[in-house]
Design a protein around this motif. Structure first.
Motif, mmCIF file in Angstrom:
data_model
loop_
_atom_site.group_PDB
_atom_site.id
_atom_site.type_symbol
_atom_site.label_atom_id
_atom_site.label_comp_id
_atom_site.label_asym_id
_atom_site.label_seq_id
_atom_site.Cartn_x
_atom_site.Cartn_y
_atom_site.Cartn_z
ATOM 1 N N VAL A 106 1.945 1.605 -3.770
ATOM 2 C CA VAL A 106 2.996 2.621 -3.691
ATOM 3 C C VAL A 106 4.178 2.115 -2.869
ATOM 4 O O VAL A 106 4.018 1.284 -1.974
ATOM 5 C CB VAL A 106 2.467 3.925 -3.058
ATOM 6 N N GLU A 107 5.358 2.630 -3.198
ATOM 7 C CA GLU A 107 6.527 2.356 -2.378
ATOM 8 C C GLU A 107 6.521 3.344 -1.222
ATOM 9 O O GLU A 107 6.478 4.554 -1.436
ATOM 10 C CB GLU A 107 7.803 2.511 -3.199
ATOM 11 N N ALA A 108 6.542 2.804 -0.021
ATOM 12 C CA ALA A 108 6.465 3.649 1.174
ATOM 13 C C ALA A 108 7.827 3.930 1.783
ATOM 14 O O ALA A 108 7.946 4.809 2.628
ATOM 15 C CB ALA A 108 5.560 2.989 2.211
ATOM 16 N N GLY A 109 8.842 3.203 1.398
ATOM 17 C CA GLY A 109 10.171 3.451 1.941
ATOM 18 C C GLY A 109 10.463 2.635 3.182
ATOM 19 O O GLY A 109 11.439 1.926 3.236
ATOM 20 N N ALA A 110 9.607 2.737 4.175
ATOM 21 C CA ALA A 110 9.767 1.962 5.404
ATOM 22 C C ALA A 110 8.375 1.679 5.962
ATOM 23 O O ALA A 110 7.533 2.570 6.002
ATOM 24 C CB ALA A 110 10.605 2.709 6.422
ATOM 25 N N LEU A 111 8.160 0.451 6.361
ATOM 26 C CA LEU A 111 6.863 0.040 6.896
ATOM 27 C C LEU A 111 7.024 -0.427 8.339
ATOM 28 O O LEU A 111 8.131 -0.753 8.779
ATOM 29 C CB LEU A 111 6.271 -1.089 6.035
ATOM 30 N N PRO A 112 5.920 -0.490 9.086
ATOM 31 C CA PRO A 112 6.003 -0.902 10.495
ATOM 32 C C PRO A 112 6.686 -2.266 10.661
ATOM 33 O O PRO A 112 6.483 -3.175 9.856
ATOM 34 C CB PRO A 112 4.532 -1.001 10.923
ATOM 35 N N LYS A 113 7.489 -2.354 11.695
ATOM 36 C CA LYS A 113 8.161 -3.593 12.099
ATOM 37 C C LYS A 113 9.052 -4.194 11.017
ATOM 38 O O LYS A 113 9.374 -5.363 11.031
ATOM 39 C CB LYS A 113 7.137 -4.625 12.577
ATOM 40 N N GLY A 114 9.438 -3.392 10.025
ATOM 41 C CA GLY A 114 10.360 -3.848 8.992
ATOM 42 C C GLY A 114 9.757 -4.798 7.975
ATOM 43 O O GLY A 114 10.488 -5.513 7.286
ATOM 44 N N VAL A 115 8.426 -4.813 7.826
ATOM 45 C CA VAL A 115 7.783 -5.715 6.867
ATOM 46 C C VAL A 115 7.927 -5.176 5.457
ATOM 47 O O VAL A 115 8.257 -4.011 5.238
ATOM 48 C CB VAL A 115 6.291 -5.945 7.219
ATOM 49 N N ALA A 116 7.638 -6.034 4.478
ATOM 50 C CA ALA A 116 7.746 -5.648 3.071
ATOM 51 C C ALA A 116 6.436 -5.135 2.497
ATOM 52 O O ALA A 116 6.434 -4.453 1.475
ATOM 53 C CB ALA A 116 8.223 -6.837 2.238
ATOM 54 N N VAL A 117 5.299 -5.466 3.159
ATOM 55 C CA VAL A 117 3.994 -5.100 2.602
ATOM 56 C C VAL A 117 2.992 -4.787 3.715
ATOM 57 O O VAL A 117 3.029 -5.399 4.785
ATOM 58 C CB VAL A 117 3.456 -6.219 1.672
ATOM 59 N N GLU A 118 2.139 -3.803 3.453
ATOM 60 C CA GLU A 118 1.027 -3.454 4.329
ATOM 61 C C GLU A 118 -0.166 -3.164 3.420
ATOM 62 O O GLU A 118 -0.008 -2.503 2.385
ATOM 63 C CB GLU A 118 1.338 -2.227 5.181
ATOM 64 N N ILE A 119 -1.347 -3.665 3.786
ATOM 65 C CA ILE A 119 -2.523 -3.547 2.919
ATOM 66 C C ILE A 119 -3.719 -3.058 3.728
ATOM 67 O O ILE A 119 -4.037 -3.624 4.773
ATOM 68 C CB ILE A 119 -2.849 -4.892 2.249
ATOM 69 N N GLU A 120 -4.394 -2.021 3.197
ATOM 70 C CA GLU A 120 -5.621 -1.506 3.821
ATOM 71 C C GLU A 120 -6.715 -1.473 2.762
ATOM 72 O O GLU A 120 -6.439 -1.515 1.564
ATOM 73 C CB GLU A 120 -5.395 -0.112 4.398
ATOM 74 N N ALA A 121 -7.982 -1.402 3.228
ATOM 75 C CA ALA A 121 -9.083 -1.447 2.289
ATOM 76 C C ALA A 121 -10.269 -0.616 2.770
ATOM 77 O O ALA A 121 -10.409 -0.333 3.959
ATOM 78 C CB ALA A 121 -9.527 -2.890 2.078
ATOM 79 N N VAL A 122 -11.119 -0.279 1.811
ATOM 80 C CA VAL A 122 -12.427 0.315 2.076
ATOM 81 C C VAL A 122 -13.439 -0.629 1.433
ATOM 82 O O VAL A 122 -13.300 -0.998 0.263
ATOM 83 C CB VAL A 122 -12.554 1.724 1.442
ATOM 84 N N ALA A 123 -14.449 -1.031 2.212
ATOM 85 C CA ALA A 123 -15.450 -1.973 1.715
ATOM 86 C C ALA A 123 -16.846 -1.429 1.930
ATOM 87 O O ALA A 123 -17.089 -0.622 2.846
ATOM 88 C CB ALA A 123 -15.313 -3.320 2.431
ATOM 89 N N SER A 124 -17.770 -1.888 1.106
ATOM 90 C CA SER A 124 -19.178 -1.544 1.249
ATOM 91 C C SER A 124 -19.854 -2.579 2.121
ATOM 92 O O SER A 124 -19.652 -3.779 1.967
ATOM 93 C CB SER A 124 -19.853 -1.530 -0.127
ATOM 94 N N LEU A 125 -20.686 -2.121 3.049
ATOM 95 C CA LEU A 125 -21.449 -3.025 3.909
ATOM 96 C C LEU A 125 -22.923 -3.048 3.512
ATOM 97 O O LEU A 125 -23.752 -3.617 4.206
ATOM 98 C CB LEU A 125 -21.301 -2.620 5.381
ATOM 99 N N GLU A 126 -23.259 -2.418 2.418
ATOM 100 C CA GLU A 126 -24.659 -2.389 1.975
ATOM 101 C C GLU A 126 -25.074 -3.704 1.377
ATOM 102 O O GLU A 126 -24.337 -4.401 0.764
ATOM 103 C CB GLU A 126 -24.850 -1.277 0.943
#
Length: 126
Positions: A106-126
Motif C-alpha cells: 500500500v501507499e502510505a504517503g509518508a514513512l518514518p525517517k523519510g524512507v521509501a519502503v517499510e516492511i513487516e511480517a507475520v511468521a509461523s514458528l511451528e
C-alpha cells in the motif's frame, strides 16, 4: 504468553515498540526500514536497495526467533509512492521466490525517517 524478540543484527527499536513479539506459534515483526544495525539511514538509496536492506533486517529478526523467510505467512509493504511497486517487487521476489507469503502493498504517503519502503511480517514458528 508474549515474548519479545530482539537482535543486534537489525536496527534497535527507537520507540515504544519491539523488533518482534511472539506467542510461541506466531511471530509478529515491527516494520523494518532501510536503516542499518549501526543506525546508518539509507533513505536516499534507490527503492531496490532500500527494499533489500529492509528485508535483510526482517530476515535477521526472523532468524533471532528461529524462523526464516519460508516461515512467513503474511507481509505488508508500505511504500511512500506506489509507483515504486515494480522496483520493490523485483527485489522482494528474490527473498520469497518459492511459495511466497500472502502480501499487501500500500501507499502510505509518508514513512518514518523519510524512507521509501517499510516492511513487516507475520511468521509461523511451528
Amino acid at each position: 504468553m508474549k515474548r519479545v524478540v530482539s537482535t543486534d543484527d537489525a536496527p534497535a527499536a527507537v520507540g515504544a515498540y519491539s523488533q518482534a513479539t511472539t506467542n510461541g506459534d506466531l511471530l509478529f515483526t515491527a516494520g523494518q526500514i532501510p536503516l542499518t544495525p549501526d543506525d546508518e539511514l539509507r533513505a536516499d538509496a534507490p527503492v531496490a536497495e532500500q527494499t533489500e536492506l529492509a528485508l535483510d533486517n526482517l530476515t535477521a529478526v526472523l532468524a533471532e526467533a528461529g524462523a526464516e523467510p519460508t516461515d512467513v505467512l503474511k507481509v505488508t509493504v508500505f511504500l511512500d509512492d506506489i509507483t515504486d511497486f515494480d522496483e520493490m517487487n523485483e527485489t522482494y521476489a528474490t527473498y520469497f521466490d518459492e511459495e511466497p507469503p500472502a502480501r499487501s502493498a500500500v501507499e502510505a504517503g509518508a514513512l518514518p525517517k523519510g524512507v521509501a519502503v517499510e516492511i513487516e511480517a507475520v511468521a509461523s514458528l511451528e
